[in-house]
Design an enzyme around this catalytic site. Structure first.
Site, PDB file in Angstrom:
ATOM      1  N   LYS A   1      24.781   2.118  11.106  1.00  0.00           N
ATOM      2  CA  LYS A   1      25.728   1.350  10.283  1.00  0.00           C
ATOM      3  C   LYS A   1      26.447   2.272   9.292  1.00  0.00           C
ATOM      4  O   LYS A   1      27.643   2.134   9.048  1.00  0.00           O
ATOM      5  CB  LYS A   1      24.933   0.280   9.530  1.00  0.00           C
ATOM      6  CG  LYS A   1      25.741  -0.740   8.787  1.00  0.00           C
ATOM      7  CD  LYS A   1      24.773  -1.773   8.246  1.00  0.00           C
ATOM      8  CE  LYS A   1      25.459  -2.828   7.431  1.00  0.00           C
ATOM      9  NZ  LYS A   1      24.484  -3.836   6.992  1.00  0.00           N
TER      10      LYS A   1
ATOM     11  N   ASN B   1      21.279  -2.014  24.085  1.00  0.00           N
ATOM     12  CA  ASN B   1      20.978  -1.775  22.667  1.00  0.00           C
ATOM     13  C   ASN B   1      22.261  -1.529  21.873  1.00  0.00           C
ATOM     14  O   ASN B   1      22.494  -2.163  20.839  1.00  0.00           O
ATOM     15  CB  ASN B   1      20.020  -0.580  22.546  1.00  0.00           C
ATOM     16  CG  ASN B   1      19.777  -0.189  21.107  1.00  0.00           C
ATOM     17  OD1 ASN B   1      19.276  -0.984  20.309  1.00  0.00           O
ATOM     18  ND2 ASN B   1      20.141   1.033  20.749  1.00  0.00           N
TER      19      ASN B   1
ATOM     20  N   TYR C   1      25.525   8.560  17.735  1.00  0.00           N
ATOM     21  CA  TYR C   1      24.165   8.750  18.250  1.00  0.00           C
ATOM     22  C   TYR C   1      23.186   9.009  17.106  1.00  0.00           C
ATOM     23  O   TYR C   1      23.414   9.913  16.292  1.00  0.00           O
ATOM     24  CB  TYR C   1      24.112   9.954  19.202  1.00  0.00           C
ATOM     25  CG  TYR C   1      24.703   9.659  20.557  1.00  0.00           C
ATOM     26  CD1 TYR C   1      23.895   9.212  21.596  1.00  0.00           C
ATOM     27  CD2 TYR C   1      26.062   9.806  20.799  1.00  0.00           C
ATOM     28  CE1 TYR C   1      24.433   8.926  22.839  1.00  0.00           C
ATOM     29  CE2 TYR C   1      26.618   9.512  22.042  1.00  0.00           C
ATOM     30  CZ  TYR C   1      25.788   9.073  23.052  1.00  0.00           C
ATOM     31  OH  TYR C   1      26.330   8.779  24.279  1.00  0.00           O
ATOM     32  N   ILE C   2      22.124   8.234  17.084  1.00  0.00           N
ATOM     33  CA  ILE C   2      21.032   8.443  16.132  1.00  0.00           C
ATOM     34  C   ILE C   2      19.782   8.776  16.953  1.00  0.00           C
ATOM     35  O   ILE C   2      19.500   8.096  17.944  1.00  0.00           O
ATOM     36  CB  ILE C   2      20.774   7.154  15.295  1.00  0.00           C
ATOM     37  CG1 ILE C   2      22.053   6.667  14.579  1.00  0.00           C
ATOM     38  CG2 ILE C   2      19.632   7.382  14.303  1.00  0.00           C
ATOM     39  CD1 ILE C   2      22.601   7.594  13.522  1.00  0.00           C
TER      40      ILE C   2
ATOM     41  N   LYS D   1      26.848  -6.959  16.521  1.00  0.00           N
ATOM     42  CA  LYS D   1      26.375  -7.242  15.154  1.00  0.00           C
ATOM     43  C   LYS D   1      27.353  -6.703  14.119  1.00  0.00           C
ATOM     44  O   LYS D   1      27.557  -7.286  13.057  1.00  0.00           O
ATOM     45  CB  LYS D   1      24.987  -6.610  14.990  1.00  0.00           C
ATOM     46  CG  LYS D   1      24.350  -6.758  13.637  1.00  0.00           C
ATOM     47  CD  LYS D   1      23.535  -8.037  13.545  1.00  0.00           C
ATOM     48  CE  LYS D   1      23.214  -8.466  12.139  1.00  0.00           C
ATOM     49  NZ  LYS D   1      22.109  -7.800  11.521  1.00  0.00           N
TER      50      LYS D   1
ATOM     51  N   TYR E   1      26.909  -3.113  18.342  1.00  0.00           N
ATOM     52  CA  TYR E   1      28.353  -3.242  18.092  1.00  0.00           C
ATOM     53  C   TYR E   1      28.739  -4.695  17.821  1.00  0.00           C
ATOM     54  O   TYR E   1      29.572  -4.975  16.958  1.00  0.00           O
ATOM     55  CB  TYR E   1      29.159  -2.690  19.277  1.00  0.00           C
ATOM     56  CG  TYR E   1      29.001  -1.206  19.502  1.00  0.00           C
ATOM     57  CD1 TYR E   1      29.056  -0.303  18.443  1.00  0.00           C
ATOM     58  CD2 TYR E   1      28.805  -0.683  20.784  1.00  0.00           C
ATOM     59  CE1 TYR E   1      28.902   1.064  18.646  1.00  0.00           C
ATOM     60  CE2 TYR E   1      28.654   0.679  20.996  1.00  0.00           C
ATOM     61  CZ  TYR E   1      28.696   1.541  19.924  1.00  0.00           C
ATOM     62  OH  TYR E   1      28.552   2.887  20.120  1.00  0.00           O
TER      63      TYR E   1
ATOM     64  N   ASN F   1      24.098  -0.319  28.545  1.00  0.00           N
ATOM     65  CA  ASN F   1      23.531   0.113  27.257  1.00  0.00           C
ATOM     66  C   ASN F   1      23.428  -1.098  26.322  1.00  0.00           C
ATOM     67  O   ASN F   1      24.196  -1.269  25.381  1.00  0.00           O
ATOM     68  CB  ASN F   1      24.396   1.220  26.646  1.00  0.00           C
ATOM     69  CG  ASN F   1      23.750   1.869  25.440  1.00  0.00           C
ATOM     70  OD1 ASN F   1      22.747   1.376  24.909  1.00  0.00           O
ATOM     71  ND2 ASN F   1      24.322   2.979  24.996  1.00  0.00           N
TER      72      ASN F   1
ATOM     73  N   GLY G   1      19.311   1.998   9.314  1.00  0.00           N
ATOM     74  CA  GLY G   1      20.624   1.828   8.689  1.00  0.00           C
ATOM     75  C   GLY G   1      21.585   2.992   8.911  1.00  0.00           C
ATOM     76  O   GLY G   1      22.702   2.983   8.397  1.00  0.00           O
ATOM     77  N   LEU G   2      21.172   3.999   9.701  1.00  0.00           N
ATOM     78  CA  LEU G   2      22.032   5.187   9.850  1.00  0.00           C
ATOM     79  C   LEU G   2      23.230   4.940  10.765  1.00  0.00           C
ATOM     80  O   LEU G   2      24.327   5.464  10.528  1.00  0.00           O
ATOM     81  CB  LEU G   2      21.213   6.374  10.371  1.00  0.00           C
ATOM     82  CG  LEU G   2      20.083   6.849   9.448  1.00  0.00           C
ATOM     83  CD1 LEU G   2      19.286   7.960  10.120  1.00  0.00           C
ATOM     84  CD2 LEU G   2      20.641   7.342   8.125  1.00  0.00           C
TER      85      LEU G   2
HETATM   86  C1  LIG Z   1      23.298   2.098  18.623  1.00  0.00           C
HETATM   87  C2  LIG Z   1      22.786   2.908  17.422  1.00  0.00           C
HETATM   88  C3  LIG Z   1      23.868   3.898  16.978  1.00  0.00           C
HETATM   89  C4  LIG Z   1      22.464   1.964  16.252  1.00  0.00           C
HETATM   90  O1  LIG Z   1      22.039   2.720  15.165  1.00  0.00           O
HETATM   91  P1  LIG Z   1      20.782   2.313  14.251  1.00  0.00           P
HETATM   92  O2  LIG Z   1      20.690   3.329  13.173  1.00  0.00           O
HETATM   93  O3  LIG Z   1      19.579   2.091  15.089  1.00  0.00           O
HETATM   94  O4  LIG Z   1      21.250   0.895  13.661  1.00  0.00           O
HETATM   95  P2  LIG Z   1      21.152   0.407  12.143  1.00  0.00           P
HETATM   96  O5  LIG Z   1      19.745   0.564  11.689  1.00  0.00           O
HETATM   97  O6  LIG Z   1      22.204   1.072  11.319  1.00  0.00           O
HETATM   98  O7  LIG Z   1      21.485  -1.121  12.315  1.00  0.00           O
HETATM   99  C5  LIG Z   1      22.575  -1.746  11.633  1.00  0.00           C
HETATM  100  C6  LIG Z   1      22.466  -3.234  11.847  1.00  0.00           C
HETATM  101  O8  LIG Z   1      22.549  -3.509  13.251  1.00  0.00           O
HETATM  102  C7  LIG Z   1      21.384  -4.184  13.677  1.00  0.00           C
HETATM  103  N1  LIG Z   1      21.005  -3.667  14.984  1.00  0.00           N
HETATM  104  C8  LIG Z   1      20.702  -2.394  15.324  1.00  0.00           C
HETATM  105  N2  LIG Z   1      20.397  -2.321  16.624  1.00  0.00           N
HETATM  106  C9  LIG Z   1      20.487  -3.596  17.095  1.00  0.00           C
HETATM  107  C10 LIG Z   1      20.266  -4.194  18.359  1.00  0.00           C
HETATM  108  N3  LIG Z   1      19.883  -3.465  19.403  1.00  0.00           N
HETATM  109  N4  LIG Z   1      20.457  -5.531  18.471  1.00  0.00           N
HETATM  110  C11 LIG Z   1      20.847  -6.276  17.440  1.00  0.00           C
HETATM  111  N5  LIG Z   1      21.059  -5.773  16.190  1.00  0.00           N
HETATM  112  C12 LIG Z   1      20.885  -4.450  16.040  1.00  0.00           C
HETATM  113  C13 LIG Z   1      20.322  -3.879  12.640  1.00  0.00           C
HETATM  114  O9  LIG Z   1      19.338  -4.862  12.586  1.00  0.00           O
HETATM  115  C14 LIG Z   1      21.134  -3.817  11.366  1.00  0.00           C
HETATM  116  O10 LIG Z   1      21.389  -5.123  10.896  1.00  0.00           O
HETATM  117  P3  LIG Z   1      21.513  -5.438   9.313  1.00  0.00           P
HETATM  118  O11 LIG Z   1      22.779  -4.760   8.871  1.00  0.00           O
HETATM  119  O12 LIG Z   1      21.588  -6.926   9.259  1.00  0.00           O
HETATM  120  O13 LIG Z   1      20.296  -4.868   8.671  1.00  0.00           O
HETATM  121  C15 LIG Z   1      21.458   3.643  17.794  1.00  0.00           C
HETATM  122  O14 LIG Z   1      20.553   2.705  18.309  1.00  0.00           O
HETATM  123  C16 LIG Z   1      21.630   4.778  18.777  1.00  0.00           C
HETATM  124  O15 LIG Z   1      21.999   5.883  18.414  1.00  0.00           O
HETATM  125  N6  LIG Z   1      21.345   4.512  20.077  1.00  0.00           N
HETATM  126  C17 LIG Z   1      21.312   5.549  21.103  1.00  0.00           C
HETATM  127  C18 LIG Z   1      22.667   6.161  21.340  1.00  0.00           C
HETATM  128  C19 LIG Z   1      23.697   5.172  21.817  1.00  0.00           C
HETATM  129  O16 LIG Z   1      23.459   4.331  22.668  1.00  0.00           O
HETATM  130  N7  LIG Z   1      24.890   5.343  21.231  1.00  0.00           N
HETATM  131  C20 LIG Z   1      26.031   4.546  21.589  1.00  0.00           C
HETATM  132  C21 LIG Z   1      26.707   5.123  22.777  1.00  0.00           C
HETATM  133  S1  LIG Z   1      28.146   4.151  23.172  1.00  0.00           S
END
Ligand SMILES: CC(C)(COP(=O)(O)OP(=O)(O)OC[C@H]1O[C@@H](n2cnc3c(N)ncnc32)[C@H](O)[C@@H]1OP(=O)(O)O)[C@@H](O)C(=O)NCCC(=O)NCCS
Length: 172
Positions: free
Chosen positions: A109, A137, A97-98, A144, A142, A135, A106-107
């Site tokens: 990742k 997003n 979770y971020i 990706k 995942y 979910n 990038g967090l």
């Molecule tokens: C899902 C989550 C952890 C992603 O974290 P984030 O910090 O936003 O993602 P990042 O910035 O590290 O992205 C990493 C890569 O994924 C890609 N990416 C991130 N979200 C994306 C999306 N919704 N669709 C497509 N690509 C995505 C980014 O563009 C990046 O690509 P790159 O490596 O080519 O630059 C975050 O959105 C989050 O915490 N969401 C709410 C909580 C949640 O749903 N957790 C999962 C519960 S199962």
């Protein structure tokens, strides 16, 4: 911009509770009833429960810091701490979770790479997780990151049965 990671200890239970509540509410409040949300929050994130999980040697929690502020957290499980019987060659990402304001920097990742590092150090063959089918997003993130859907299981949000996709990434 600096990113740091810190492994949590049982003393971090209150801080963990705070970020667990905040991120869970931000993520799911728009698609769930307040009653079901509250029931889940109280069951999953009460201090006793978190202290128990923090003391489990088969689970690890990490905080990620963005410019010295807690921006998110990760929970990984191995062996019998996994929420499904996946065996000793798997590692589960149970929570990643971020906070909204720190997303897309990038967090996520960074935390995923931490989970991969732990899995590889322990000679695991795959990483898996459960993600709510609604979910979108997280599912896109995942995919990706190289995860594919390999199954599904039920998840209870309060009294509502929801479907979680099981997604897996095989490690080479
Ligand atoms: C899902 C989550 C952890 C992603 O974290 P984030 O910090 O936003 O993602 P990042 O910035 O590290 O992205 C990493 C890569 O994924 C890609 N990416 C991130 N979200 C994306 C999306 N919704 N669709 C497509 N690509 C995505 C980014 O563009 C990046 O690509 P790159 O490596 O080519 O630059 C975050 O959105 C989050 O915490 N969401 C709410 C909580 C949640 O749903 N957790 C999962 C519960 S199962």
């Amino acid at each position: 911009m600096t990113i740091n990671i810190k492994k949590c200890t049982p003393e971090d239970s209150r801080k963990l509770q705070e970020i667990s509540y905040e991120t869970f509410i931000e993520t799911f409040k728009h698609q769930n009833s307040p009653e079901n949300m509250n029931a889940y929050l109280e069951r999953a994130f009460n201090l006793k429960q978190l202290e128990k999980e923090l003391s489990n040697i088969s689970s690890q929690f990490f905080f990620v810091y963005f410019n010295n502020e807690v921006a998110g957290y990760l929970k990984v499980n191995t062996n019998d701490a996994q929420s499904e019987e996946m065996g000793d060659e798997s590692l589960e990402i149970e929570r990643i979770y971020i906070k909204n304001i720190f997303q897309k920097h990038g967090l996520g990742k960074y935390l995923l790479n931490k989970a991969m590092e732990i899995a590889m150090e322990r000679n695991k063959k795959k990483i898996w997780l459960g993600v709510w089918e609604k979910n979108e997003n997280a599912i896109s993130f995942y995919k990706k990151m190289g995860f594919v859907q390999t199954g599904a299981h039920s998840f209870y949000m309060g009294d509502e049965e929801q479907i979680d996709f099981i997604m897996t990434k095989t490690l080479i």
